[in-house]
Design a protein around this motif. Structure first.
Motif, PDB file in Angstrom:
ATOM      1  N   ALA A   1      15.150  69.041  57.798  1.00  0.00           N
ATOM      2  CA  ALA A   1      16.006  69.031  56.837  1.00  0.00           C
ATOM      3  C   ALA A   1      16.099  70.388  56.746  1.00  0.00           C
ATOM      4  CB  ALA A   1      15.804  68.241  56.142  1.00  0.00           C
ATOM      5  N   LYS A   2      17.792  70.681  55.761  1.00  0.00           N
ATOM      6  CA  LYS A   2      18.165  72.593  55.001  1.00  0.00           C
ATOM      7  C   LYS A   2      16.997  72.225  53.776  1.00  0.00           C
ATOM      8  CE  LYS A   2      22.167  72.319  57.549  1.00  0.00           C
ATOM      9  NZ  LYS A   2      22.240  71.187  58.447  1.00  0.00           N
ATOM     10  N   GLU A   3      16.929  72.732  53.681  1.00  0.00           N
ATOM     11  CA  GLU A   3      16.070  73.600  52.409  1.00  0.00           C
ATOM     12  C   GLU A   3      16.929  72.784  51.350  1.00  0.00           C
ATOM     13  OE1 GLU A   3      12.774  73.423  49.612  1.00  0.00           O
ATOM     14  OE2 GLU A   3      12.781  74.136  52.040  1.00  0.00           O
ATOM     15  N   ILE A   4      16.582  71.623  50.136  1.00  0.00           N
ATOM     16  CA  ILE A   4      17.387  71.480  49.415  1.00  0.00           C
ATOM     17  C   ILE A   4      17.005  71.313  47.681  1.00  0.00           C
ATOM     18  CG2 ILE A   4      18.707  69.622  48.535  1.00  0.00           C
ATOM     19  CD1 ILE A   4      19.971  69.699  51.126  1.00  0.00           C
ATOM     20  N   LYS A   5      18.009  71.464  47.250  1.00  0.00           N
ATOM     21  CA  LYS A   5      17.947  72.344  45.538  1.00  0.00           C
ATOM     22  C   LYS A   5      18.035  71.262  44.709  1.00  0.00           C
ATOM     23  CE  LYS A   5      17.852  77.203  46.089  1.00  0.00           C
ATOM     24  NZ  LYS A   5      18.996  78.293  45.651  1.00  0.00           N
TER      25      LYS A   5
ATOM     26  N   ALA B   1      23.329  68.108  54.090  1.00  0.00           N
ATOM     27  CA  ALA B   1      22.852  68.570  54.043  1.00  0.00           C
ATOM     28  C   ALA B   1      21.413  68.370  54.040  1.00  0.00           C
ATOM     29  CB  ALA B   1      23.003  70.251  52.447  1.00  0.00           C
ATOM     30  N   ALA B   2      20.629  67.610  53.545  1.00  0.00           N
ATOM     31  CA  ALA B   2      19.246  66.419  53.958  1.00  0.00           C
ATOM     32  C   ALA B   2      18.902  65.732  55.228  1.00  0.00           C
ATOM     33  CB  ALA B   2      19.508  65.576  53.087  1.00  0.00           C
ATOM     34  N   SER B   3      20.421  65.578  55.585  1.00  0.00           N
ATOM     35  CA  SER B   3      20.550  65.161  57.293  1.00  0.00           C
ATOM     36  C   SER B   3      19.662  65.858  57.784  1.00  0.00           C
ATOM     37  CB  SER B   3      21.178  65.057  57.717  1.00  0.00           C
ATOM     38  OG  SER B   3      21.590  64.755  59.519  1.00  0.00           O
TER      39      SER B   3
ATOM     40  N   ASN C   1      15.835  65.065  46.481  1.00  0.00           N
ATOM     41  CA  ASN C   1      15.600  65.334  47.633  1.00  0.00           C
ATOM     42  C   ASN C   1      17.445  65.408  47.910  1.00  0.00           C
ATOM     43  OD1 ASN C   1      14.931  62.607  47.851  1.00  0.00           O
ATOM     44  ND2 ASN C   1      13.446  63.188  48.098  1.00  0.00           N
ATOM     45  N   PHE C   2      18.054  64.259  47.361  1.00  0.00           N
ATOM     46  CA  PHE C   2      19.354  63.234  47.870  1.00  0.00           C
ATOM     47  C   PHE C   2      19.536  62.384  48.719  1.00  0.00           C
ATOM     48  CE2 PHE C   2      20.355  67.254  44.960  1.00  0.00           C
ATOM     49  CZ  PHE C   2      21.781  66.604  44.220  1.00  0.00           C
TER      50      PHE C   2
ATOM     51  N   THR D   1      10.461  71.156  55.275  1.00  0.00           N
ATOM     52  CA  THR D   1      11.225  70.538  54.047  1.00  0.00           C
ATOM     53  C   THR D   1      11.800  69.870  54.358  1.00  0.00           C
ATOM     54  OG1 THR D   1      12.687  72.127  56.197  1.00  0.00           O
ATOM     55  CG2 THR D   1      11.208  73.493  54.604  1.00  0.00           C
ATOM     56  N   GLY D   2      11.603  68.778  55.177  1.00  0.00           N
ATOM     57  CA  GLY D   2      11.607  67.353  55.208  1.00  0.00           C
ATOM     58  C   GLY D   2      10.799  66.774  54.417  1.00  0.00           C
TER      59      GLY D   2
END
Length: 258
Positions: free
Chosen positions: A21-25, A45-47, A181-182, A210-211
């Protein structure tokens, strides 16, 4: 039929976040000032992003009549194929192959098979479903299009709660996201007039690269007086590996008619 049903229900919710996954803040504390637009964007974005996936899962199924534990192998080629094999003591109980336009499976105990469209899965899950929705559920994303115009957000017990501003008739949807992490903390779909309820709770996530990946999922379904509980525990996940999708319906099996 019971073995097949519980496997599909379990896997239709279970495999959240399998991919890079993309890095989530995120943050440990939910921000009450965070807009619904940003919450939804962070969830999207967490997909995960992957080509193929192979996973081994332990599934415990319980209803009014039985309790059963099986090992489930799941393979997936994103946007193309979902393949499932459930076994017990090395014996195959169910094998399934799902593509965008076809659902196929067979189960060895009753010697039956199905080869057709998504009507059967839609009936089992209590809502219309297709390959895109099934894949979205498998990846921990909402099966419905959540957007800032139609959804509202609140903070409840340190989770972001999303729900439609106006719930459709006889259909109630709510979604809780972790602030870190949403990813989905819990989700529920209900049809009160039909006495149907599907609820899912994720008991923790593990971070790989990152996931974020689920550690354990608890699934509860209710339809009138019938209740089903499913616990899913992840044993192993491999990404972007070379895999095949072998599937042949054995001779002599009886076709299920809807």
């Amino acid at each position: 039929m019971k073995y097949t049903k519980f496997i599909f229900i379990a896997l239709a919710i279970a495999l959240s976040s399998c991919g890079a996954a993309k890095e989530i803040k995120g943050s440990k504390t939910a921000n009450e000032n965070l807009s619904v637009k940003n919450i939804i964007a962070s969830h999207e974005a967490a997909s995960p992003d992957f080509k193929t996936m192979a996973a081994r899962i332990q599934v415990v199924y319980e209803d009014e009549d039985t309790q059963q534990s099986v090992t489930v192998s799941l393979r997936m080629e994103k946007n193309k194929t979902i393949w499932v094999k459930a076994s017990f003591l090395g014996i195959t109980l169910v094998k399934a192959n799902i593509t965008p336009d076809r659902v196929q499976y067979y189960e060895t105990i009753g010697g039956t098979y199905f080869d057709g469209d998504y009507a059967l899965l839609s009936d089992w899950l209590g809502t219309e479903i297709n390959f895109e929705k099934a894949q979205a559920i498998l990846l921990g994303q909402s099966i419905f299009n959540i957007n800032k115009a139609d959804y509202k957000s609140t903070v409840v017990q340190n989770k972001y709660k999303l729900q439609p501003k106006v719930q459709p008739q006889n259909f109630i949807h709510s979604l809780f996201l972790n602030p870190e992490n949403f990813k989905i903390a819990s989700e529920s779909l209900s049809q009160p007039n039909n006495e149907r309820l599907l609820s899912v709770r994720y008991n923790g996530y593990q971070k790989i690269g990152t996931g974020f990946y689920p550690s354990e999922i608890k699934i509860n379904t209710t339809e009138k007086d019938s209740k089903t509980n499913i616990d899913v525990t992840y044993k192993k996940i491999d990404l972007d590996v070379n895999i095949g999708f072998p599937f042949n319906i054995p001779d002599g099996y009886e076709k299920i008619q809807l």
